[in-house]
Design a protein around this motif. Structure first.
Motif, PDB file in Angstrom:
ATOM      1  N   ILE A   1       0.857  -1.199   0.000  1.00  0.00           N
ATOM      2  CA  ILE A   1       0.000   0.000   0.000  1.00  0.00           C
ATOM      3  C   ILE A   1       0.889   1.243   0.000  1.00  0.00           C
ATOM      4  CG2 ILE A   1      -2.073  -0.979   1.109  1.00  0.00           C
ATOM      5  CD1 ILE A   1      -1.149   0.290   3.762  1.00  0.00           C
ATOM      6  N   ALA A   2       0.380   2.287  -0.630  1.00  0.00           N
ATOM      7  CA  ALA A   2       1.083   3.568  -0.598  1.00  0.00           C
ATOM      8  C   ALA A   2       0.359   4.467   0.407  1.00  0.00           C
ATOM      9  CB  ALA A   2       1.075   4.200  -1.976  1.00  0.00           C
ATOM     10  N   ILE A   3       1.145   5.020   1.324  1.00  0.00           N
ATOM     11  CA  ILE A   3       0.596   5.993   2.278  1.00  0.00           C
ATOM     12  C   ILE A   3       0.749   7.364   1.628  1.00  0.00           C
ATOM     13  CG2 ILE A   3       0.868   7.022   4.580  1.00  0.00           C
ATOM     14  CD1 ILE A   3      -0.180   4.098   4.623  1.00  0.00           C
ATOM     15  N   THR A   4      -0.389   7.933   1.250  1.00  0.00           N
ATOM     16  CA  THR A   4      -0.360   9.166   0.454  1.00  0.00           C
ATOM     17  C   THR A   4      -1.239  10.230   1.099  1.00  0.00           C
ATOM     18  OG1 THR A   4      -2.143   8.225  -0.889  1.00  0.00           O
ATOM     19  CG2 THR A   4       0.103   7.979  -1.734  1.00  0.00           C
ATOM     20  N   ASP A   5      -0.749  10.749   2.225  1.00  0.00           N
ATOM     21  CA  ASP A   5      -1.522  11.806   2.878  1.00  0.00           C
ATOM     22  C   ASP A   5      -1.453  13.088   2.040  1.00  0.00           C
ATOM     23  OD1 ASP A   5      -2.750  10.765   5.311  1.00  0.00           O
ATOM     24  OD2 ASP A   5      -0.696  10.189   5.826  1.00  0.00           O
ATOM     25  N   HIS A   6      -2.452  13.953   2.272  1.00  0.00           N
ATOM     26  CA  HIS A   6      -2.561  15.184   1.490  1.00  0.00           C
ATOM     27  C   HIS A   6      -1.349  16.088   1.707  1.00  0.00           C
ATOM     28  CE1 HIS A   6      -6.671  14.688   0.043  1.00  0.00           C
ATOM     29  NE2 HIS A   6      -7.017  14.251   1.229  1.00  0.00           N
ATOM     30  N   GLY A   7      -1.032  16.851   0.697  1.00  0.00           N
ATOM     31  CA  GLY A   7       0.047  17.832   0.807  1.00  0.00           C
ATOM     32  C   GLY A   7      -0.311  18.922   1.807  1.00  0.00           C
TER      33      GLY A   7
ATOM     34  N   LYS B   1      10.903   8.690   6.571  1.00  0.00           N
ATOM     35  CA  LYS B   1      12.004   7.716   6.573  1.00  0.00           C
ATOM     36  C   LYS B   1      11.996   6.830   7.824  1.00  0.00           C
ATOM     37  CE  LYS B   1      15.242  11.264   8.249  1.00  0.00           C
ATOM     38  NZ  LYS B   1      14.406  12.478   8.225  1.00  0.00           N
ATOM     39  N   VAL B   2      11.285   7.248   8.862  1.00  0.00           N
ATOM     40  CA  VAL B   2      11.248   6.400  10.073  1.00  0.00           C
ATOM     41  C   VAL B   2      10.327   5.183   9.896  1.00  0.00           C
ATOM     42  CG1 VAL B   2      11.703   8.384  11.577  1.00  0.00           C
ATOM     43  CG2 VAL B   2       9.334   7.584  11.283  1.00  0.00           C
ATOM     44  N   LEU B   3       9.505   5.181   8.855  1.00  0.00           N
ATOM     45  CA  LEU B   3       8.573   4.049   8.662  1.00  0.00           C
ATOM     46  C   LEU B   3       9.323   2.775   8.302  1.00  0.00           C
ATOM     47  CD1 LEU B   3       5.611   5.335   6.437  1.00  0.00           C
ATOM     48  CD2 LEU B   3       5.768   5.232   8.914  1.00  0.00           C
ATOM     49  N   PRO B   4       8.953   1.659   8.897  1.00  0.00           N
ATOM     50  CA  PRO B   4       9.508   0.392   8.427  1.00  0.00           C
ATOM     51  C   PRO B   4       9.069   0.164   6.978  1.00  0.00           C
ATOM     52  CG  PRO B   4       8.276   0.091  10.476  1.00  0.00           C
ATOM     53  CD  PRO B   4       8.007   1.488  10.013  1.00  0.00           C
ATOM     54  N   ARG B   5       9.881  -0.537   6.203  1.00  0.00           N
ATOM     55  CA  ARG B   5       9.557  -0.800   4.812  1.00  0.00           C
ATOM     56  C   ARG B   5       8.403  -1.788   4.672  1.00  0.00           C
ATOM     57  NH1 ARG B   5      10.559   2.817   1.236  1.00  0.00           N
ATOM     58  NH2 ARG B   5      12.712   3.485   1.116  1.00  0.00           N
TER      59      ARG B   5
ATOM     60  N   GLY C   1       3.661  -7.605   7.093  1.00  0.00           N
ATOM     61  CA  GLY C   1       3.900  -8.341   5.849  1.00  0.00           C
ATOM     62  C   GLY C   1       3.516  -7.571   4.593  1.00  0.00           C
ATOM     63  N   VAL C   2       3.121  -6.311   4.749  1.00  0.00           N
ATOM     64  CA  VAL C   2       2.700  -5.493   3.607  1.00  0.00           C
ATOM     65  C   VAL C   2       3.760  -4.410   3.362  1.00  0.00           C
ATOM     66  CG1 VAL C   2       0.902  -3.906   2.756  1.00  0.00           C
ATOM     67  CG2 VAL C   2       0.257  -5.904   4.140  1.00  0.00           C
ATOM     68  N   ILE C   3       4.202  -4.279   2.111  1.00  0.00           N
ATOM     69  CA  ILE C   3       5.181  -3.233   1.777  1.00  0.00           C
ATOM     70  C   ILE C   3       4.479  -1.873   1.880  1.00  0.00           C
ATOM     71  CG2 ILE C   3       6.655  -2.275  -0.039  1.00  0.00           C
ATOM     72  CD1 ILE C   3       6.814  -5.136  -1.193  1.00  0.00           C
ATOM     73  N   ILE C   4       5.160  -0.933   2.541  1.00  0.00           N
ATOM     74  CA  ILE C   4       4.585   0.400   2.747  1.00  0.00           C
ATOM     75  C   ILE C   4       5.372   1.415   1.920  1.00  0.00           C
ATOM     76  CG2 ILE C   4       4.069   2.193   4.473  1.00  0.00           C
ATOM     77  CD1 ILE C   4       2.542  -0.426   5.023  1.00  0.00           C
ATOM     78  N   LEU C   5       4.711   2.050   0.953  1.00  0.00           N
ATOM     79  CA  LEU C   5       5.383   3.107   0.195  1.00  0.00           C
ATOM     80  C   LEU C   5       5.156   4.444   0.885  1.00  0.00           C
ATOM     81  CD1 LEU C   5       4.774   2.346  -3.598  1.00  0.00           C
ATOM     82  CD2 LEU C   5       6.469   1.387  -2.028  1.00  0.00           C
ATOM     83  N   ARG C   6       6.216   5.241   0.900  1.00  0.00           N
ATOM     84  CA  ARG C   6       6.172   6.575   1.510  1.00  0.00           C
ATOM     85  C   ARG C   6       5.784   7.568   0.419  1.00  0.00           C
ATOM     86  NH1 ARG C   6      12.193   5.313   3.903  1.00  0.00           N
ATOM     87  NH2 ARG C   6      11.522   3.678   5.351  1.00  0.00           N
ATOM     88  N   GLY C   7       4.598   8.132   0.556  1.00  0.00           N
ATOM     89  CA  GLY C   7       4.121   8.979  -0.536  1.00  0.00           C
ATOM     90  C   GLY C   7       3.425  10.243  -0.101  1.00  0.00           C
TER      91      GLY C   7
ATOM     92  N   PHE D   1      15.657  -1.582  -1.280  1.00  0.00           N
ATOM     93  CA  PHE D   1      15.183  -2.347  -0.114  1.00  0.00           C
ATOM     94  C   PHE D   1      14.363  -3.572  -0.508  1.00  0.00           C
ATOM     95  CE2 PHE D   1      11.452   0.279  -0.850  1.00  0.00           C
ATOM     96  CZ  PHE D   1      10.401  -0.571  -0.539  1.00  0.00           C
ATOM     97  N   ILE D   2      13.776  -3.536  -1.685  1.00  0.00           N
ATOM     98  CA  ILE D   2      12.891  -4.619  -2.109  1.00  0.00           C
ATOM     99  C   ILE D   2      13.628  -5.948  -2.190  1.00  0.00           C
ATOM    100  CG2 ILE D   2      11.652  -5.508  -4.160  1.00  0.00           C
ATOM    101  CD1 ILE D   2       9.924  -3.658  -2.584  1.00  0.00           C
ATOM    102  N   LYS D   3      14.875  -5.882  -2.619  1.00  0.00           N
ATOM    103  CA  LYS D   3      15.665  -7.097  -2.765  1.00  0.00           C
ATOM    104  C   LYS D   3      15.772  -7.809  -1.406  1.00  0.00           C
ATOM    105  CE  LYS D   3      19.563  -8.683  -5.290  1.00  0.00           C
ATOM    106  NZ  LYS D   3      20.983  -8.494  -5.176  1.00  0.00           N
TER     107      LYS D   3
END
Ligand SMILES: [Zn+2]
Ligand SMILES: [Zn+2]
Length: 248
Positions: free
Chosen positions: A36-42, A58-62, A66-72, A241-243
């Protein structure tokens, strides 16, 4: 059609959304999503997070639950030049950047002005997905918009919330956008735009539009989370990090 990733989710940081990142991740896991992408409003949206929110992602775990978290971010288009409400040095550090029109952030204009604004946002190399372009509040020239998205290889969002709780009257425009996207082979991203964890991974209505328009699976970015990641990598984003994630 089954989607592995949700490219558009909000948290309490948006000010008018009601779940945490952990709650969203748990909901995503339950729905069988891999990313999932975390995409809070600007920051220019009333109640939106301060610019520091984005600098500190950057403090978020990747990976959470078990779900990949995108920083957005879901950045706001501010004017006809397509300027966004987050400086480039912040946008560059994120994994994914969505951009779109929002009330209070963009004054609205003629079809010609709105089209210029959205195409200028497409031309911004930091922008990955244009969100809810079918919003009837900000009418655009659909043909020109979709062609620009195709030319600059920026994905067009079909936003599930536009057919449930937000932006009333979007269906017709979204269907037209989807049909034009199919015609030129533009990329589509399907986002839940969840403002509460129960909506994470809810793509039901958006999938119907995509189906009616006849869009092929191969043109939908988030059918596969790896396809989404490859697309973002090609845009210069760092996914080393995906690798490590795939190894364990
Ligand atoms: Zn919102
Ligand atoms: Zn949103």
């Amino acid at each position: 059609m089954k989607l592995e990733a949700d490219t558009h989710c909000h948290t309490v940081a948006s000010g008018h959304a009601y779940s945490t990142i952990l709650e969203n991740a748990k909901a995503a896991k339950e729905r069988g999503l891999k990313l999932i992408a975390i995409t809070d409003h600007g920051p220019s949206l009333p109640g939106g997070p301060h610019i520091y929110h984005f600098g500190n992602l950057k403090v978020l775990p990747r990976v959470i639950e078990g779900v990949i978290i995108l920083r957005g971010v879901e950045a706001n288009i501010l004017d006809c030049d397509g300027r966004l409400d987050l400086p480039e040095r912040y946008l560059k550090e994120l994994d994914i950047v969505l951009a779109g029109f929002h009330t209070f952030c963009y004054p609205g204009g003629t079809v010609e002005e709105n089209t210029r604004a959205i195409i200028n946002a497409i031309k911004n190399p930091c922008v990955d997905i244009i969100v809810h372009p079918g919003n009837p509040e900000f009418s655009i020239d659909i043909e020109k918009f979709v062609e620009a998205a195709k030319d600059y290889d920026v994905a067009i969002e079909i936003n599930n919330s536009s057919f449930t709780v937000s932006r009333r009257g979007s269906e017709e425009n979204c269907l037209q956008i989807a049909k034009k996207a199919r015609e030129v082979g533009a990329r589509i991203a399907i986002g839940s735009d969840a403002h509460i964890c129960f909506d994470v991974g809810n793509f039901e209505k958006a999938l119907k539009i995509v189906e009616v328009a006849g869009i092929k699976e191969e043109n939908i970015l988030n059918v596969s989370y790896l396809r989404l990641i490859d697309y973002l990598k090609d845009k210069g984003r760092d996914f080393s990090f995906i690798k490590k994630y795939q190894e364990y």
